[in-house]
Enzyme design. Structure first.
Site, PDB file in Angstrom:
ATOM      1  CD  GLU A  88      -2.780  -0.990  -0.047  1.00 52.17           C
ATOM      2  OE1 GLU A  88      -3.339   0.301  -0.238  1.00 52.17           O
ATOM      3  OE2 GLU A  88      -3.151  -1.907  -0.749  1.00 52.17           O
ATOM      4  CD1 TRP A 139     -16.892  10.336 -19.572  1.00 48.50           C
ATOM      5  CD2 TRP A 139     -17.433   8.682 -18.266  1.00 48.50           C
ATOM      6  NE1 TRP A 139     -15.828   9.534 -19.244  1.00 48.50           N
ATOM      7  CE2 TRP A 139     -16.150   8.616 -18.640  1.00 48.50           C
ATOM      8  CE3 TRP A 139     -18.109   7.793 -17.247  1.00 48.50           C
ATOM      9  CZ2 TRP A 139     -15.399   7.416 -17.959  1.00 48.50           C
ATOM     10  CZ3 TRP A 139     -17.399   6.579 -17.189  1.00 48.50           C
ATOM     11  CH2 TRP A 139     -15.860   6.782 -17.071  1.00 48.50           C
ATOM     12  CD1 TRP A 183     -12.835   8.951 -15.885  1.00 46.23           C
ATOM     13  CD2 TRP A 183     -11.723  10.200 -14.523  1.00 46.23           C
ATOM     14  NE1 TRP A 183     -11.686   9.659 -16.486  1.00 46.23           N
ATOM     15  CE2 TRP A 183     -11.071  10.231 -15.388  1.00 46.23           C
ATOM     16  CE3 TRP A 183     -10.969  10.798 -12.986  1.00 46.23           C
ATOM     17  CZ2 TRP A 183      -9.904  11.045 -15.871  1.00 46.23           C
ATOM     18  CZ3 TRP A 183      -9.843  11.776 -13.440  1.00 46.23           C
ATOM     19  CH2 TRP A 183      -9.159  11.552 -14.810  1.00 46.23           C
ATOM     20  CD1 TRP A 186      -1.195  -0.707  -4.009  1.00 43.82           C
ATOM     21  CD2 TRP A 186      -1.400   0.292  -5.874  1.00 43.82           C
ATOM     22  NE1 TRP A 186      -1.723  -1.676  -4.729  1.00 43.82           N
ATOM     23  CE2 TRP A 186      -2.010  -1.180  -5.996  1.00 43.82           C
ATOM     24  CE3 TRP A 186      -1.462   1.118  -6.995  1.00 43.82           C
ATOM     25  CZ2 TRP A 186      -2.403  -1.491  -7.375  1.00 43.82           C
ATOM     26  CZ3 TRP A 186      -1.980   0.601  -8.405  1.00 43.82           C
ATOM     27  CH2 TRP A 186      -2.485  -0.659  -8.346  1.00 43.82           C
ATOM     28  CD1 TRP A 237     -11.634   9.207  -7.061  1.00 39.45           C
ATOM     29  CD2 TRP A 237     -13.158   8.495  -8.443  1.00 39.45           C
ATOM     30  NE1 TRP A 237     -12.531   9.428  -6.247  1.00 39.45           N
ATOM     31  CE2 TRP A 237     -13.600   9.007  -7.105  1.00 39.45           C
ATOM     32  CE3 TRP A 237     -14.041   8.070  -9.308  1.00 39.45           C
ATOM     33  CZ2 TRP A 237     -14.999   8.894  -6.899  1.00 39.45           C
ATOM     34  CZ3 TRP A 237     -15.434   7.825  -8.983  1.00 39.45           C
ATOM     35  CH2 TRP A 237     -16.025   8.484  -7.622  1.00 39.45           C
ATOM     36  CG  ASN A 257      -8.417   1.918  -0.177  1.00 40.90           C
ATOM     37  OD1 ASN A 257      -8.455   3.130  -0.939  1.00 40.90           O
ATOM     38  ND2 ASN A 257      -7.763   0.638  -0.700  1.00 40.90           N
TER      39      ASN A 257
END
Length: 487
Positions: free
Chosen positions: A297, A329, A382, A300, A405, A364
């Site tokens: 993590e 979208w 998004w 990341w 996202w 998360n």
């Protein structure tokens, strides 16, 4: 607007080194601060507050409050080292370069130190500062501090940046096994100094009144390096080994919750690694899956910072995958508002959105569920969700928020195919099996059984004050897949 404040000490000696604090509000393990104090010259510090820029970047009020509260503590800690901290206000970053030139000339400063920041606007600001200071024979030096590894230093065999996390992580593991980044030593207390001229400053307390938060948020998010390190110690010593099994369960405290502290630099990524491997005398030992998972993590976060450097388009509201810019979208403001207010009729989504609104934070796993529901089931851009999260998250950080996202929307670095779409009901049954998390944030459903609470619309129950789903999960999944197929 810059208001006037009075200098606080008698004039003893003029500083020649200026440390510019930004998203790094600490005195321990601070690259720029340590280097500045090693030059044998007195130092002074500055922080520039930019409310109009915060608004442009959609920074949450609770995040600004958190920053300002930590800034007060930083100011006191620096004074204990005889380093005065100037708190200035320059509303827009485009005006920072001129301010820095004026300040350095007023102070007689010849050298400015700061830690590098990587987003496009931050880089433009720093490039402008470098230009104006260089023209006057002054130095502006940036240090790598926000990441474990320098930007552009993690490369494929063909010297290209990594686009997928797993091979990026593998290289990081190899480097960490060879050498874990060391923390900088504590700085010495310098000779007492002060300012010769009146320096314009703003009151942190006055600024705080413009960004009020609830008493609950103040209690949930205390500031201070000591507080951050207590949280880090408690997690790495007592919780990390259960992290792999507990991190996805929103009803329990199974994560570190230090993201807000990392985001504004109350602690550093280096300090996280030092704490993680302290039981192994600083050696890179992955003794169990919990340690390895939490380290992943941290990486990341590292990965998304490197992505932002190598692909600056992601900090310009552009998709990482160019072809997804053609996605059709939906323009559905009513559906977006239902999602934002936690009124979608999908309990796990509503629980997450209400947690965010009330606490400035969201678990998360639930962030991923909420993001995928908006982008796939509602087929809403998004970028609208990314903006909403930034406007409410106390740990809102451009690279990580954007990366998360785009991962959920299948426009980003994720290697999984676009038709991977979370079913929010299945997710909630798996990760909140008793419905404890849902019932905490959606109290209308508190009387339902564990079987009913995940999808009350599928059960025959009495009247409850809770909306029916705003979208059919199955047909909306098909709609999303068709939209991606048509690219």
């Amino acid at each position: 607007m810059i208001t006037l404040d009075r200098p606080c000490l008698e004039n003893i000696i003029m500083p020649t080194q200026l440390i510019w604090f930004r998203q790094d509000l600490r005195i321990q393990d601070h690259s720029a601060l340590w280097h500045a104090t090693q030059q044998g010259q007195p130092c002074i510090a500055v922080v520039i507050l930019s409310p109009e820029q915060w608004q442009i970047h959609h920074d949450a009020s609770c995040k600004i409050n958190f920053y300002l509260r930590q800034l007060k503590i930083l100011q006191q800690h620096l004074l204990e080292k005889n380093i005065p901290l100037i708190v200035a206000q320059v509303n827009l970053w485009k005006n920072v370069a001129n301010y820095m030139l004026q300040l350095t000339e007023q102070l007689g400063v010849t050298h400015v130190y700061a830690n590098a920041e990587y987003a496009v606007h931050e880089k433009q600001r720093d490039d402008a500062v470098l230009k104006v200071l260089s023209q006057q024979g002054k130095k502006f030096q940036l240090f790598q501090d926000h990441t474990l590894f320098p930007a552009k230093s993690i490369r494929t065999q063909s010297n290209q940046p990594y686009k997928v996390f797993t091979p990026f992580k593998k290289v990081c593991f190899e480097r960490l096994q060879y050498s874990i980044p060391k923390c900088y030593p504590d700085i010495e207390t310098q000779q007492r100094i002060t300012l010769q001229n009146d320096i314009r400053q703003v009151s942190i307390d006055d600024m705080l009144t413009q960004y009020p938060v609830s008493e609950y948020m103040l209690q949930q998010w205390p500031v201070g390096e000591s507080i951050a390190h207590e949280k880090l110690y408690e997690f790495t010593q007592h919780q990390v080994k259960q992290y792999k099994n507990q991190r996805d369960l929103p009803a329990i405290h199974g994560t570190s919750r230090i993201s807000a502290y990392l985001n504004i630099g109350i602690i550093s990524a280096r300090q996280c690694l030092q704490a993680l491997f302290q039981p192994y005398h600083g050696e890179f030992v992955l003794s169990d899956k919990g340690i390895e998972t939490w380290l992943s993590e941290i990486l990341w976060r590292e990965f998304y910072q490197h992505i932002m450097v190598d692909y600056p388009k992601v900090s310009k509201s552009k998709p990482f995958k160019d072809e997804t810019a053609r996605l059709a979208w939906r323009d559905a403001p009513h559906d977006f508002e239902k999602w934002a207010q936690g009124q979608t009729g999908i309990p796990i989504v509503d629980a997450g959105m209400r947690e965010l609104k009330n606490t400035g934070w969201m678990h998360n796993r639930v962030r991923m569920i909420c993001a995928m529901f908006l982008t796939k089931n509602l087929l809403i851009d998004w970028r609208e969700g990314e903006r909403w999260f930034m406007q409410h998250l106390i740990d809102g950080e451009l690279a990580a928020n954007n990366g998360g996202w785009q991962w959920s929307a299948s426009t980003g670095t994720d290697s999984a195919p676009y038709f991977r779409i979370f079913n929010p009901v299945t997710q909630s049954e798996r990760f909140d099996p008793e419905g404890t998390y849902i019932k905490q944030w959606v109290p209308e459903l508190a009387s339902l059984s564990a079987k009913q609470v995940h999808a009350p619309f599928e059960h025959k129950i009495g009247h409850i004050e809770y909306p029916k789903p705003i979208v059919d999960l199955k047909s909306s999944r098909v709609r999303a897949i068709d939209a991606f197929k048509n690219l």
